[in-house]
Structure formats: structure tokens, C-alpha cells
Design an enzyme around this catalytic site. Structure first.
Site, PDB file in Angstrom:
ATOM      1  N   THR A 116       0.867  -1.174   0.000  1.00  0.00           N
ATOM      2  CA  THR A 116       0.000   0.000   0.000  1.00  0.00           C
ATOM      3  C   THR A 116       0.905   1.226   0.000  1.00  0.00           C
ATOM      4  OG1 THR A 116      -1.823   1.169   1.067  1.00  0.00           O
ATOM      5  CG2 THR A 116      -0.374  -0.076   2.533  1.00  0.00           C
ATOM      6  N   GLU A 117       0.604   2.172  -0.897  1.00  0.00           N
ATOM      7  CA  GLU A 117       1.593   3.194  -1.240  1.00  0.00           C
ATOM      8  C   GLU A 117       1.869   4.187  -0.115  1.00  0.00           C
ATOM      9  OE1 GLU A 117      -1.158   2.482  -2.995  1.00  0.00           O
ATOM     10  OE2 GLU A 117      -2.119   4.272  -3.814  1.00  0.00           O
ATOM     11  N   ASN A 118       1.040   4.154   0.942  1.00  0.00           N
ATOM     12  CA  ASN A 118       1.341   5.028   2.071  1.00  0.00           C
ATOM     13  C   ASN A 118       2.367   4.418   3.024  1.00  0.00           C
ATOM     14  OD1 ASN A 118      -0.905   3.244   2.524  1.00  0.00           O
ATOM     15  ND2 ASN A 118      -1.177   4.203   4.505  1.00  0.00           N
ATOM     16  N   SER A 157       8.504   3.953  -0.932  1.00  0.00           N
ATOM     17  CA  SER A 157       7.278   3.318  -1.406  1.00  0.00           C
ATOM     18  C   SER A 157       7.085   3.533  -2.903  1.00  0.00           C
ATOM     19  CB  SER A 157       6.080   3.891  -0.641  1.00  0.00           C
ATOM     20  OG  SER A 157       4.907   3.193  -0.986  1.00  0.00           O
TER      21      SER A 157
END
Lengths: 233, 242
Positions: B52-54, B94
Site C-alpha cells: 500500500t503506497e502510504n 514506497s
């Protein structure tokens, strides 16, 4: 001796000027430095450009700063929020400017500023409306956009723990943009749940080295007042 | 004139079909919305690492009620958990995973997909506040870009088109589309149907696609030029049991 601790949030943000570019860490509310934002609202600086992934949610924190009319421009990737109309109403009324940046480009632009790189090329957003007016150059078989570094006068970030040197560790996905913003701002202000004695942070696990940090404030609302007596944090 | 709408797959069945094509050991980013269902459909025998990109690799399912941590969320800002072997990182790391070509697959929603692989999924170009998030980075950097969407809009308009009308997320970026009616590869010949949902015919798909479609199903004469391994021959693992 180096001691970056400030008495309180008000002291840590007292010199932020009208028109400043303020980077604010957080992804949604995870990692949002709400006590520093509250102090900035109290302090009164206006005409701010705010760099943050989102444009506030609910009615507190960044949403409150925007609602108070202090922000003239947002630089962000995702200013839409399911539970906040604050930004949307001002945007539709033409009272706040928006620079929309793809999330990875936003992160890389901030990192570039912190690393002394004035600009870089990336294929992200090529062929889209976000590429308009940006120089394009071909590398091999890929067209790329020129993107400029993004720096701040001030960064407001949140950490799990800090020491007086400004070394930081973060909590889970509350890390997000904060280590990058710490590098990219002239003055980096941290609110930390724990302000630990020097030597409490394992040097192997420090995420943001203290050289990138200028001011440290212990969270008033945090239940943890001091570091545990034994072991690394 | 189009024939009556075939029943097609449910959202969960589309997610199951996507999950069938995700290999063991893959690093995968699932977009917000319908693609999130894919996470629940990955069988236990496959180890698939969700990004998840966070800032989390090794994302687990939502926590039980009462155990939510506001500092452990996904890109949709909903509470999640970690699986053993998970790691946290900042946004540049990320997006280096995304932009540097380290992620194997992303699954995204769509407003429109064009026959050349153009994707529009972030803006209808009107009214709403524009918000792009990480979509443009994902389509540019991830090795395989899958779209998961209804074949048509609620109003019955085809989402698979000759040219996108909405603002693009990326040009010629989509590799494969999973809909309620079919699995469709983007090839040099345009939309190539590689699999049909039970009870759906090729002409059902052609009638609901605003661009030519070719038959690339196993046994058809067309050569698959996407470089993908051939998909499973049976359409749905749940088909026999439901």
C-alpha cells in the site's frame, strides 16, 4: 551542546511568516502533526502555501487551518476527502489555488529538494493533463517530464520518538512524507509522542537523523511522558 | 440492437478471477474500491505480498472492531493490519517500489480503457475537486497493469472504447482488463478476449464494447502477443461449487 527541544508548540512555530511555504506531514490523519497545526492557527500566519498529500479531513488539523482562511495555495496529490468539504468549498469558490501533483512525483520532488537536486525527469504523468507546459525529453524509448524540486520554509511533522539531537523514529504508516519533508525545509519542527534521553534511540533504527531536524516539541496530548528505563525504544 | 444483458460475474467473482492470475510470490498493489476485494480472494497456498503506497509492504486484512489503529491504514485511509514479514517505509521508498519497476502487478479501477491501453480512472473532468493520488505513478511503473471494472457503466455505456473521453491517467499502460463479462488483453490487435464468463458469448462482449474485439481464447487461431502466460482453462474456481 545541541538541544533542539522547545518549551511548547507555540514557541516552535512563533516565527512562521505570512506567505511561507509550509510542508505538513501525514497521509490523511496518520502522521498529521495536529498540535503544531493548532499552534500555527493560533500564531496567525496567513497567505500560506501548504505542501501536504491531502487537503484536510474532518474539521480539525489541516482542515481547520484551511477553514481559517490561512492557506492561499495547496500543493498535494489527493485533495478530496469523504468527510470534509472545507477545501472543496473554497476551491469551487476560487478562493484557494491547487497544484495537483502525482503522489510519487510529489514525494520525489520533496526528496530532490532535500538532496540538492534542482530537477529530475520522470515518465509519470506523460501524456496527461498534468504534463501540460512541462518540458519533455526522450530517454531511450521513454518520454519523460522535467519536474522541479519542491522545498519548504518550514516542515511540521510528527514522530513517535525524538531525542534532543532531533533523531527520529516513526509509528507504522504515520511515517509517510515526514522523513522527506524534514530534509526539504529550512526549518523542521517535530511533535513527538516521546522525547527520549540521548542514547535511547538505537542508531541502527533511527529513520531521520538529527541533522535534518531543528526543533522538537513533546506532544501535550500524548500519554507517554518519558522514555522507558531500559532497552531501545 | 443489443441482446438482453447476460448475467455476468459478481464483483467478488471478478476478484476471484483476478486472484487466479496472480502468481505465488508476487508483489501486488490493489487500488482503492473494487480491486480491494481481490485481497480476500487470494488462496492460502499462494504467498502474495500486498503493497500500500502510504508505506507498508505486507498489508493484512482489516482488524476486528475495536482494534483499529489510526496510524496503521491503507491508501484508502481505512484501518488495516500487518502480516508476518511486513515492513514500513517512507513515501520515496514506497514510490521507488512503484516507479522503479519492483512491483509485479497493480489492479486498478477504471472509468474508461481504450483499445491501445490508454486508461482514464482519476477524473471525469467536471465539477469535483481533481485528485490523482498515486494512480499515474502506478500505471507508469508497475510491471503489469490490470484493470478491474464493470464492462459497462450503470447507464449501460461501454467502458472499453476506441479512445478515452475522460482525462488520461496514462497512455498505453493497461495490459489486461477483468470485467463481469470477460478477461480481455490489450494487444497490438486491440481488445483480445482471452476468457468469457459462464453463459457469456463473444458477441455479448462485442455488442457491449465500443471498439473491435478479437477472439484470443485458448484454441482460437490468434496468437497471444502480450507475453503473458496462458491463463487457467477453467474460468472460475468457484464455478463448480456455486
Amino acid at each position: 551542546m545541541i538541544d533542539k527541544r522547545c518549551a511548547d508548540a507555540a514557541a516552535a512555530v512563533h516565527d512562521i511568516r505570512d506567505g511561507a511555504t509550509v510542508m505538513i506531514g501525514g497521509f490523511g490523519e496518520a502522521g498529521s502533526p495536529t498540535e503544531l497545526i493548532d499552534a500555527l492557527i493560533e500564531q496567525g500566519a496567513s497567505e500560506l502555501t501548504v505542501v501536504s498529500n491531502n487537503a484536510g479531513s474532518g474539521t480539525t488539523g489541516l482542515a481547520a487551518l484551511i477553514a481559517a482562511g490561512r492557506v492561499s495555495k495547496m500543493v498535494c496529490s489527493y485533495p478530496r476527502s469523504a468527510d470534509s468539504e472545507v477545501f472543496a468549498e473554497l476551491y469551487r469558490a476560487g478562493r484557494i489555488a491547487l497544484e495537483l501533483v502525482p503522489q510519487g512525483t510529489l514525494a520525489e520532488r520533496i526528496r530532490a529538494a532535500g538532496a540538492g537536486i534542482p530537477a529530475f525527469y520522470t515518465p509519470t504523468a506523460i501524456g496527461t493533463i498534468l504534463a501540460q507546459s512541462k518540458p519533455v525529453r526522450r530517454f531511450g524509448d521513454r518520454e519523460c517530464l522535467l519536474e522541479h524540486a519542491l522545498s519548504g520554509d518550514v516542515a511540521l511533522i510528527k514522530a513517535k520518538a525524538a531525542d534532543r539531537h532531533g533523531n527520529l523514529i516513526y509509528n507504522k504508516t504515520a511515517r509517510n512524507f515526514s522523513p522527506l519533508m524534514a530534509m526539504a525545509a529550512d526549518t523542521t519542527v517535530v511533535q513527538a509522542s516521546i522525547v527520549a534521553a540521548p542514547g535511547s534511540l538505537d542508531p541502527e533504527t533511527v529513520v531521520t537523523p538529527g541533522i535534518f531536524v531543528d526543533r522538537v516539541v513533546r506532544e501535550e496530548r500524548s500519554p507517554q511522558a518519558s522514555s522507558p528505563g531500559v532497552g531501545w525504544l | 440492437m443489443t441482446s438482453s444483458m447476460p448475467r455476468g460475474l459478481t464483483r467478488t467473482q471478478i476478484a476471484e478471477r483476478v486472484a487466479l492470475d496472480i502468481p505465488d510470490g508476487a508483489y501486488v498493489n490493489l487500488g482503492i474500491g473494487m480491486p480491494e476485494i481481490v485481497a480476500q480472494c487470494i488462496p492460502d497456498e499462494k504467498e502474495v505480498i500486498l503493497h500500500t503506497e502510504n508505506g507498508l509492504l505486507g498489508m493484512g486484512p482489516p482488524p476486528p472492531a475495536g482494534e483499529e489503529d489510526p496510524e496503521l491504514i491503507n491508501a484508502g485511509k481505512r484501518p488495516v493490519t500487518t502480516v508476518p514479514g511486513a515492513s514500513f517505509f517512507h513515501h520515496v521508498d514506497s514510490f521507488a517500489m512503484i516507479r522503479g519497476g519492483h512491483l509485479d502487478i497493480c489492479v486498478l479501477g477504471a472509468l474508461e480503457v481504450a483499445a491501445n491501453g490508454d486508461l482514464a480512472n482519476w477524473s471525469t473532468g467536471t465539477g469535483a475537486v481533481p485528485a490523482v493520488g498515486g494512480a499515474m505513478d502506478l500505471v507508469t511503473g508497475v510491471k503489469a497493469v490490470y484493470v478491474m471494472a464493470g464492462h459497462c457503466t450503470r447507464e449501460g455505456e461501454p467502458k472499453l472504447v476506441t479512445e478515452c473521453r475522460y482525462p488520461l491517467t496514462g497512455k498505453a499502460v493497461v495490459d489486461r482488463v477483468y470485467t463481469d463479462l470477460a478477461v480481455i488483453d490489450i494487444t497490438s490487435q486491440g481488445f483480445a478476449v482471452r476468457d468469457l464468463a459462464p453463459g457469456v458469448t463473444l458477441s455479448d462482449v462485442a455488442e457491449r464494447t465500443a471498439a473491435p474485439v478479437v477472439d484470443a481464447r485458448r484454441g482460437s487461431h490468434l496468437v497471444d502477443d502480450t507475453g503473458f502466460q496462458s491463463g487457467p482453462s477453467s474460468f472460475l474456481k468457484s464455478e463448480a461449487s456455486t
